[in-house]
Enzyme design. Structure first.
Site, mmCIF file in Angstrom:
data_model
loop_
_atom_site.group_PDB
_atom_site.id
_atom_site.type_symbol
_atom_site.label_atom_id
_atom_site.label_comp_id
_atom_site.label_asym_id
_atom_site.label_seq_id
_atom_site.Cartn_x
_atom_site.Cartn_y
_atom_site.Cartn_z
ATOM 1 N NE ARG A 83 1.669 7.974 14.882
ATOM 2 C CZ ARG A 83 2.553 7.681 15.620
ATOM 3 N NH1 ARG A 83 3.286 6.353 15.710
ATOM 4 N NH2 ARG A 83 3.106 8.508 16.464
ATOM 5 C CD GLN A 84 -5.519 7.491 19.580
ATOM 6 O OE1 GLN A 84 -4.434 6.879 19.285
ATOM 7 N NE2 GLN A 84 -6.385 6.696 20.133
ATOM 8 C CG HIS B 6 -1.019 8.100 9.862
ATOM 9 N ND1 HIS B 6 -0.195 7.239 9.648
ATOM 10 C CD2 HIS B 6 -2.195 7.426 10.179
ATOM 11 C CE1 HIS B 6 -0.563 5.975 9.530
ATOM 12 N NE2 HIS B 6 -1.761 6.116 9.722
ATOM 13 C CG ASP C 238 5.479 2.924 7.643
ATOM 14 O OD1 ASP C 238 4.384 3.577 7.467
ATOM 15 O OD2 ASP C 238 5.505 2.165 8.781
ATOM 16 C CE LYS D 236 1.405 -1.533 11.822
ATOM 17 N NZ LYS D 236 2.248 -0.199 11.823
ATOM 18 C CB SER E 111 7.018 5.594 16.462
ATOM 19 O OG SER E 111 7.118 5.625 17.853
ATOM 20 C CB THR F 269 5.979 -1.002 12.071
ATOM 21 O OG1 THR F 269 4.992 -0.699 12.946
ATOM 22 C CG2 THR F 269 5.234 -1.285 10.491
HETATM 23 C C1 R5P Z 1 1.262 3.519 11.350
HETATM 24 O O1 R5P Z 1 0.155 3.253 11.107
HETATM 25 C C2 R5P Z 1 2.360 4.218 10.884
HETATM 26 O O2 R5P Z 1 2.371 4.202 9.643
HETATM 27 C C3 R5P Z 1 3.613 3.478 11.216
HETATM 28 O O3 R5P Z 1 3.647 2.177 10.657
HETATM 29 C C4 R5P Z 1 3.661 3.227 12.656
HETATM 30 O O4 R5P Z 1 3.642 4.384 13.159
HETATM 31 C C5 R5P Z 1 5.219 2.864 13.187
HETATM 32 O O5 R5P Z 1 5.267 2.747 14.527
HETATM 33 P P1 R5P Z 1 6.628 1.707 15.118
HETATM 34 O O6 R5P Z 1 7.797 2.378 14.461
HETATM 35 O O7 R5P Z 1 6.225 1.994 16.551
HETATM 36 O O8 R5P Z 1 6.185 0.560 14.698
#
Ligand code: R5P
Length: 298
Positions: free
Chosen positions: A93-94, A126, A217, A190, A221, A225
Site C-alpha cells: 500500500r505504500q 494491492h 475489499d 473514501k 486492517s 474502512t
Molecule cells: C486500502 O486501500 C485497502 O484497499 C483497504 O481498504 C485498507 O487497507 C483497509 O484498511 P482499514 O481496515 O485499516 O481501514
C-alpha cells in the site's frame, strides 16, 4: 520440488505439498540470545526447486527478513530455483511518497526480493498506482486472484445481495465479483485522514433498502474502512451488512470493532490464517505450482 515455510502459512504449505505430492519440510527459524536470526533447512535442497510459502502477516518485517535469509540459504545449499509464494504480500500500500521524505516501502521490499528470489506468486496484492507487478519486480512475478472463489462463496451463502467496494481502489474486486455473481455493485468514495480515520460517500447511488450488503475489499486492517462503508449502507436501509476481505490483517481488535459496528459476518480467505477463513485459495497456488513442477528440466 520441496515445499517449505518460515512459520506463517504452515497449514496452507502442508496442504499444497500434499496435493502436489511434494515433500513438506518447514524451516527451523529462531533467534540467538542477542536477537540475531537463526535459520536452518531440515532437508537436502541441492538441485531442487524450493518453494517458500509464507504470508507476510503476522510480523511483516520479520517475514521479509526470514524469506530473504531462507532464499539465500537455499541457493547456498545448491537449490536450483527459489520460488516465493506470498499469499499476502506486505508493504504494497505504500506505493507512493504520500508525504515528503517518506519511504516508498513497496519498492524497497521488491528490490530486496528481486535480489534473492527467482520467482514470486502472490494473491490479490494491492496494485493501485502500479500497472502491474512488473513495475517493481524484475523477477517473474504473478498476481493471482481469488475473485472467482469469492464469487462462488457469495452465490452459495447470500440471497438478495448487493456488493459494495468501499473505495475506488476496490473496484477491481467489487465489480469483477459482482459480474460473476450477476448482481449489482457500487463503489464508494473514501477519504483517508489517517491510518485510523476514514470517511466514505456514495457517488453512484444504487437501491440498498432491504438488501443483504456484502462489502468486498482486498485488505481489512483496522476495519475502519468496512465500518464506515457499513454505516453508510445501514443508513440507506440495508437488511444486513457483511464483509469479505481477501486478506484479514485485523489490527488493533478490528474484529471486535467490526462486530460492535453491526457487521454481521466477517469472512476472509486463508491467505492469512485466521478464524474468519472460509474461502480456500490453495487451488490457485496448486495450479500454478503444478505448471512449475512439470516444466522441462534444463
Ligand atoms: C486500502 O486501500 C485497502 O484497499 C483497504 O481498504 C485498507 O487497507 C483497509 O484498511 P482499514 O481496515 O485499516 O481501514
Amino acid at each position: 520440488m520441496i515445499i517449505t515455510s518460515c512459520g506463517n502459512s504452515i497449514n496452507l504449505a502442508k496442504h499444497i505439498a500434499k496435493k502436489l505430492k511434494c515433500k513438506f519440510s518447514p524451516l527451523t527459524v529462531g533467534a540467538f540470545p542477542d536477537g540475531d536470526i537463526y535459520l536452518r533447512f531440515n532437508t537436502d535442497v541441492k538441485g531442487k526447486k524450493v518453494v517458500i510459502v509464507q504470508s507476510f502477516q503476522p510480523h511483516p518485517d520479520m517475514s521479509l527478513f526470514d524469506v530473504i535469509f531462507a532464499a539465500e540459504t537455499a541457493k547456498d545449499l545448491g537449490a536450483k530455483k527459489v520460488i516465493l509464494v506470498a499469499p499476502y504480500l506486505a508493504y504494497m500500500r505504500q506505493d507512493k511518497r504520500f508525504n515528503k521524505g517518506e519511504c516508498v516501502s513497496s519498492k524497497v521490499m521488491a528490490k530486496m526480493l528481486n535480489n534473492s528470489i527467482d520467482k514470486i506468486l502472490t494473491i490479490d496484492t494491492h496494485i493501485h498506482r502500479y500497472k502491474s507487478l512488473k513495475d517493481i519486480f524484475t523477477i517473474p512475478a504473478k498476481n493471482l486472484t481469488a475473485n472467482s472463489l469469492i464469487a462462488e462463496y457469495i452465490q452459495k451463502h447470500f440471497k438478495n445481495e448487493l456488493i459494495i467496494g468501499p473505495d475506488w481502489e476496490s473496484y477491481q474486486w467489487a465489480e469483477a465479483i459482482a459480474k460473476k455473481v450477476n448482481v449489482e455493485a457500487t463503489v464508494l468514495k473514501k477519504t483517508r485522514f489517517s491510518s485510523r480515520k476514514v470517511s466514505v460517500k456514495m457517488i453512484k447511488p444504487v437501491p440498498i433498502k432491504g438488501k443483504n450488503v456484502v462489502i468486498v475489499d482486498d485488505i481489512i486492517s483496522t476495519g475502519h474502512t468496512v465500518i464506515e462503508a457499513g454505516k453508510a449502507a445501514m443508513k440507506l436501509g440495508a437488511k444486513s451488512v457483511s464483509a469479505i476481505g481477501v486478506h484479514g490483517l485485523f489490527a488493533e481488535n478490528a474484529i471486535e470493532k467490526l462486530k460492535k459496528a453491526g457487521i454481521k459476518n466477517v469472512i476472509t480467505t486463508n491467505c492469512i490464517e485466521h478464524k474468519t477463513n472460509k474461502i480456500d485459495v490453495s487451488s490457485l497456488i496448486i495450479d500454478e505450482l503444478k505448471r512449475e513442477k512439470t516444466k522441462k528440466k534444463r
